[in-house]
Design a protein around this motif. Structure first.
Motif, short mmCIF file in Angstrom:
data_model
loop_
_atom_site.label_atom_id
_atom_site.label_comp_id
_atom_site.label_asym_id
_atom_site.label_seq_id
_atom_site.Cartn_x
_atom_site.Cartn_y
_atom_site.Cartn_z
N SER A 109 -5.47 2.91 -11.72
CA SER A 109 -4.76 1.68 -11.35
C SER A 109 -5.35 0.46 -12.04
O SER A 109 -4.62 -0.41 -12.53
CB SER A 109 -4.80 1.51 -9.82
N PHE A 110 -6.68 0.36 -12.09
CA PHE A 110 -7.29 -0.77 -12.78
C PHE A 110 -6.95 -0.74 -14.27
O PHE A 110 -6.60 -1.77 -14.86
CB PHE A 110 -8.81 -0.75 -12.59
N LEU A 111 -7.06 0.42 -14.90
CA LEU A 111 -6.76 0.51 -16.33
C LEU A 111 -5.29 0.20 -16.59
O LEU A 111 -4.95 -0.43 -17.60
CB LEU A 111 -7.11 1.91 -16.84
N ARG A 112 -4.41 0.66 -15.71
CA ARG A 112 -2.97 0.40 -15.88
C ARG A 112 -2.67 -1.09 -15.82
O ARG A 112 -1.74 -1.57 -16.49
CB ARG A 112 -2.20 1.15 -14.79
N LYS A 113 -3.44 -1.83 -15.01
CA LYS A 113 -3.21 -3.27 -14.85
C LYS A 113 -3.99 -4.10 -15.87
O LYS A 113 -4.05 -5.32 -15.76
CB LYS A 113 -3.61 -3.70 -13.44
N GLY A 114 -4.62 -3.43 -16.85
CA GLY A 114 -5.28 -4.16 -17.93
C GLY A 114 -6.71 -4.56 -17.66
O GLY A 114 -7.25 -5.43 -18.37
N SER B 283 -0.81 -1.39 -6.23
CA SER B 283 -0.42 -2.60 -5.50
C SER B 283 -1.63 -3.33 -4.95
O SER B 283 -1.65 -4.57 -4.89
CB SER B 283 0.54 -2.24 -4.37
N ALA B 284 -2.66 -2.59 -4.53
CA ALA B 284 -3.89 -3.22 -4.05
C ALA B 284 -4.54 -4.06 -5.15
O ALA B 284 -5.02 -5.17 -4.90
CB ALA B 284 -4.85 -2.16 -3.52
N VAL B 285 -4.55 -3.52 -6.37
CA VAL B 285 -5.11 -4.28 -7.49
C VAL B 285 -4.31 -5.57 -7.71
O VAL B 285 -4.88 -6.65 -7.93
CB VAL B 285 -5.13 -3.42 -8.77
N GLN B 286 -2.98 -5.47 -7.64
CA GLN B 286 -2.14 -6.67 -7.81
C GLN B 286 -2.44 -7.71 -6.73
O GLN B 286 -2.53 -8.91 -7.01
CB GLN B 286 -0.66 -6.28 -7.73
N SER C 270 -1.71 -18.72 -0.50
CA SER C 270 -2.00 -17.33 -0.82
C SER C 270 -0.87 -16.40 -0.39
O SER C 270 -1.09 -15.25 -0.05
CB SER C 270 -3.30 -16.90 -0.15
N THR C 271 0.34 -16.91 -0.36
CA THR C 271 1.48 -16.08 0.03
C THR C 271 1.84 -15.13 -1.10
O THR C 271 1.97 -15.54 -2.25
CB THR C 271 2.69 -16.97 0.38
N ALA C 272 2.02 -13.86 -0.76
CA ALA C 272 2.37 -12.85 -1.75
C ALA C 272 3.84 -12.48 -1.62
O ALA C 272 4.32 -12.23 -0.51
CB ALA C 272 1.50 -11.61 -1.58
N GLY C 273 4.53 -12.45 -2.74
CA GLY C 273 5.93 -12.05 -2.73
C GLY C 273 6.08 -10.55 -2.64
O GLY C 273 5.13 -9.79 -2.82
N ASP C 274 7.31 -10.12 -2.35
CA ASP C 274 7.57 -8.70 -2.21
C ASP C 274 7.27 -7.93 -3.49
O ASP C 274 6.91 -6.75 -3.44
CB ASP C 274 9.04 -8.47 -1.82
N GLU C 275 7.39 -8.57 -4.65
CA GLU C 275 7.14 -7.88 -5.90
C GLU C 275 5.68 -7.46 -6.05
O GLU C 275 5.36 -6.54 -6.80
CB GLU C 275 7.56 -8.74 -7.09
N LEU C 276 4.77 -8.12 -5.34
CA LEU C 276 3.36 -7.76 -5.40
C LEU C 276 2.99 -6.71 -4.37
O LEU C 276 1.99 -6.01 -4.53
CB LEU C 276 2.49 -9.00 -5.17
N LEU C 277 3.79 -6.60 -3.31
CA LEU C 277 3.43 -5.71 -2.22
C LEU C 277 3.63 -4.24 -2.56
O LEU C 277 2.95 -3.39 -1.99
CB LEU C 277 4.25 -6.06 -0.97
N GLY C 278 4.54 -3.94 -3.47
CA GLY C 278 4.85 -2.54 -3.74
C GLY C 278 5.35 -1.88 -2.47
O GLY C 278 6.29 -2.35 -1.83
#
Length: 911
Positions: free
Chosen positions: A579-584, A833-836, A851-859
């Motif tokens: 997951s970390f590698l996938r997110k760069g 999603s946790a990494v995001q 610090s509000t997270a949108g649905d696109e970050l929640l997975g």
């Protein structure tokens, strides 16, 4: 005289019995009788000089164009697998063992189920063979297929491979192949003497060597001996001293260092290629052409500098070895690359005008160069194919013959292997070692796809071989290829046909000397300054120098998107690393260089005091003591009072006679403020001898209504949980006993989605646990850590037939084995999603903004408690008013409004 006096027929019979006895008590190795379990005792191997300095000829095609043309069309009828055992596989390893997880997935993806009954399995799989344990093979049924052969050990150890291949090239008509580098087996007297003469009279003292313990893997037991280094000069004497001290089973192999290697961004690399024997009757071997991969070393490598000062013994053994190793250095910079990326590198190496190959042979008209320029990657692949084909041919009468040798053994078998090779700047390929049980780490996304392709295709091939042989039809590799059954595999050996690629090698560079390679043997005279009797070895072996990666010491801002974990290839870390590698994100060598420090176990407490406030750590200091015992007091009070079933729900919902256990994830993003999220999981079923069916056929469902379409799913899938709850609800709603429990009445009255009803109960219980975790941490004064914490936990629930959910257990730092593709998908979303979310909230905290997270970050996560409303999801998604009779303490009957708010449980389980 006795034979002459015997009846001729009787004499022939006696000779036959004698030959059969000899054949059964020895291993047959290329037509020669050897001692049992012992390969040919040739002590060293020197490949023939196939370099062509004149460049006047070259041939590049395989000797036989049609691999089916050499196949004997066998029509033997093999024993059929009993229907009760068909598509059952037995695996020795646990579902949580990373060497077996990809194998589980491959068979599951083809509809196979796992059995724990060895005698019922059609296919048996172990990571390592039963070494020299012939009794194991004898207990198998003739229709069973096992993924190993008894004689694999004849080539799996590095020194045995050297001995076997030397015997093969010296006793057959096959010309020696450069891919097996010059080697000497030093624990054999003749091998040690041959190496001594090579050093004294053959120029061996002026070139680097690799000393190996041949039975040790994973980069251990390897030392690099530089030209004219003290370690190389004193090696023979050192080995002789060990032999005189009679050190038990001490084995040594030394091989000529492969010079002028290609590098990958200034690092050494090797290539792991996969191959398989898909049948031994007839003997057919295949090589994988699409799903191999590259392993890139940890340290920057400069060959000229590495061997430019052989007398410099200031470097440490550990550092100098790591410079030359391409894997198992346990450094974060150690990387992987795909087969497509390797193809691009090879093609650029030849065709790019700025490449070393292009400049080296710019004005050379050598026919080999022309062929390489036409198809650089094909040139490399053809060498790999030939190497595998030669290995199979060398052991066709030993390793790959034992499976059809005696009564009681399987009639056929298969095996899956790997080989590690390196490539030099002239695109010559060299074998480092073969391996019988390849590792299956999955710290990169591409390795998940690679294993699914590699092993999935192997299952397809196995099914086709069984199908043809049970029906008495011959195996045709051409048909399998046309039908797409081979996948990325290509036949390299087919019942005597060999893929045999030949070409004239180009002149290369030597390392340790400034001049080009001189392949002519030197005059047999003692090198200047070297006595005929080699001096004693130094106490410590000092190898060549290296240029290591610099250690970065930067400001906090420059640590962003760096992560550290002790090992990316452990089961508890692989999904997180992906997951970390996938997110760069970039892995680093030291925790103090990382923005995120991932610690999967309690052992990580040793580094807590070294971490800083701005670092994110995957542990709360309080979680270990909390989950040891304290967390149970924060549960629903009735959960601790069960008396009918201590392990779970009373009257639980069952599947195949087992109570279903629901596993979900919850993510504590912060304790102050308290921020908690929920993620769906799966149904956990332990593998059992009694419940082997792992797939269920479900009716299609649209908006809660059944339709005619059906689907076959894994029994642990969330979709199966939905179906089980629908069925339980329908049964509850359709039955009206004289005295129904209030829970049953409520479940029958609530006309909603039952999975939502169960989820909301689980969510509510997790809210209570999370609040208790926060309270415990504050009470124990364990929140004053020097770093910022987060953690992902898992929870286990059961559910009864009245739709009441019961908390069963919870755990920290737990990652279930990825034995099903559905679990891989869940892990990719949970940790991805946790990494995001970590990225989002950490950046917002630094900027002191919302610090509000949108649905696109929640997975797939859903909020349980957020910083804006710490219990916003504690509001139930539906309410239901119902009138019921209830006796109060005075005995008067009253009516009350019932609201299902997660607190009502089946009292009959606890009274």
């Amino acid at each position: 005289s006795t034979m002459r006096s015997m009846n001729p027929a009787l004499a022939i019979f006696a000779v036959s019995i004698l030959l059969l006895f000899v054949w059964r008590t020895v291993d047959i190795h290329n037509g020669e009788l050897l001692s049992p379990g012992i390969a040919a005792r040739e002590f060293y191997y020197q490949p023939l000089d196939t370099n062509n300095q004149n460049g006047d000829s070259s041939h590049h095609e395989a000797l036989v164009a049609n691999e089916d043309s050499a196949t004997q069309k066998r029509t033997t009828l093999f024993s059929p697998c009993p229907e009760s055992s068909r598509k059952l596989v037995w695996l020795k390893g646990s579902r949580n063992h990373k060497l077996y997880e990809p194998v589980y997935r491959a068979f599951h993806s083809r509809g196979w189920s796992v059995t724990r009954n060895l005698s019922r399995a059609h296919v048996l799989w172990t990571d390592q063979p039963k070494r020299r344990d012939y009794d194991f093979y004898l207990q198998l049924q003739d229709w069973q297929r096992y993924n190993h052969f008894p004689g694999t050990y004849l080539w799996d150890d590095k020194d045995e491979l050297v001995l076997g291949m030397n015997q093969y090239y010296s006793s057959s008509n096959t010309e020696a192949w450069h891919a097996f580098p010059e080697s000497y087996v030093l624990h054999l007297n003749d091998g040690l003497e041959a190496f001594r003469r090579r050093l004294l009279f053959g120029g061996g003292i002026d070139i680097p060597w690799v000393l190996k313990e041949p039975t040790v893997n994973k980069g251990k037991g390897v030392s690099i001996l530089g030209p004219r280094s003290e370690a190389l000069i004193g090696l023979v004497d050192r080995i002789q001293n060990e032999q005189q001290q009679q050190k038990k089973d001490k084995r040594w192999l030394i091989q000529r260092y492969i010079c002028d290697e290609m590098t990958w961004d200034h690092r050494k690399f090797d290539v792991r290629v996969f191959w398989a024997v898909i049948s031994i009757d007839p003997l057919i071997a295949v090589y994988q052409t699409q799903q191999n991969y590259v392993r890139i070393g940890h340290a920057v490598y400069d060959e000229d500098r590495a061997f430019s000062h052989p007398s410099n013994n200031s470097s440490t053994v550990d550092d100098s070895t790591k410079a030359h190793l391409t894997t198992h250095t346990f450094g974060s910079a150690e990387g992987k690359a795909t087969w497509d990326e390797f193809r691009e590198r090879i093609e650029a190496h030849v065709l790019d005008p700025a490449s070393e190959f292009h400049s080296r042979f710019l004005y050379n008209n050598h026919t080999t160069i022309d062929a390489i320029r036409r198809d650089p990657f094909g040139h490399v692949q053809n060498q790999m194919k030939t190497t595998i084909a030669h290995l199979v041919d060398a052991y066709k009468n030993s390793t790959f013959a034992n499976g059809r040798a005696s009564m009681g053994k399987p009639q056929n078998g298969f095996s899956w292997h790997a080989a590690d090779v390196v490539v030099d700047n002239n695109l010559d390929v060299f074998v480092i070692e073969g391996t019988d049980g390849p590792g299956k780490s999955e710290d990169y996304d591409f390795r998940i796809r690679m294993h699914d392709g590699l092993l999935g295709s192997l299952v397809d091939i196995l099914e086709e071989v069984v199908k043809k042989q049970e029906s008495g039809k011959p195996l045709s590799v051409e048909e399998m290829k046309e039908d797409g059954i081979l996948g990325g595999y290509e036949v390299v050996y087919n019942d005597g046909w060999i893929s045999n690629y030949r070409y004239d090698r180009l002149q290369g560079k030597e390392c340790g000397r400034s001049h080009d390679i001189n392949l002519e043997p030197r005059t047999q005279q003692t090198p200047k300054g070297l006595l005929p009797v080699l001096s004693s070895a130094p106490q410590h072996i000092h190898q060549a120098t290296l240029t290591a990666l610099p250690s970065k010491k930067q400001e906090e801002e420059n640590y962003k998107k760096n992560f550290w974990m002790k090992s990316r290839t452990t089961r508890s870390c692989e999904p997180v690393a992906r997951s970390f590698l996938r997110k760069g994100w970039t892995p680093v060598d030291h925790p103090d260089d990382a923005q995120v420090v991932y610690i999967p176990t309690e052992a990580g407490k040793d580094i807590w005091d070294k971490l800083r406030q701005w670092q994110l750590v995957s542990q709360f200091p309080s979680q270990f003591s909390f989950f040891d015992s304290h967390y149970r007091q924060y549960l629903d009070s009735t959960a601790s009072k069960r008396k009918m079933d201590e392990s779970g729900a009373c009257r639980p919902i069952v599947h195949q006679n087992q109570p279903i256990e629901i596993r979900v994830y919850w993510f504590v993003l912060s304790l102050d403020p308290l921020m908690v999220l929920y993620h769906d999981g799966y149904i956990h079923f332990p593998y059992s001898k009694h419940n082997e069916g792992e797939f269920v056929t479900l009716p299609g469902r649209q908006h809660g209504n059944l339709n005619s379409e059906k689907e076959r799913v894994w029994r642990g899938a969330w979709r199966n949980l939905e179906q089980l709850l629908y069925v339980a609800r329908d049964k509850t709603a359709g039955s009206v006993p004289e005295k129904r429990s209030k829970a049953a009445t409520a479940a029958a009255a609530i006309e909603i989605d039952p999975i939502l009803h169960a989820k909301n109960q689980m969510k509510h219980k997790l809210v209570i646990i999370a609040q208790g975790f926060q309270s415990y941490t504050q009470k124990m004064a364990l929140s004053n850590a020097t770093f910022t914490s987060f953690a992902i936990f898992q929870a286990k629930f059961e559910i009864d037939q009245d739709m009441n959910v019961f908390f069963k257990d919870s755990s920290h730092s737990h990652i279930e084995g990825e034995d099903h593709s559905e679990i891989v998908t869940i892990h990719n979303d949970v940790y991805g999603s946790a990494v995001q979310l970590l990225e989002h909230f950490h950046s917002k905290i630094i900027a002191n903004s919302s610090s509000t997270a949108g649905d696109e970050l929640l997975g797939g996560f859903e909020w349980l408690i957020s910083d804006a409303n710490r219990a916003q999801n504690a509001t139930f998604d539906y309410k239901m008013s119902e009138r019921h009779d209830q006796q109060n303490s005075k005995g008067n009957k009253t009516y009350w409004d019932f609201q299902y708010d997660w607190k009502y449980n089946a009292h009959e389980c606890f009274e």
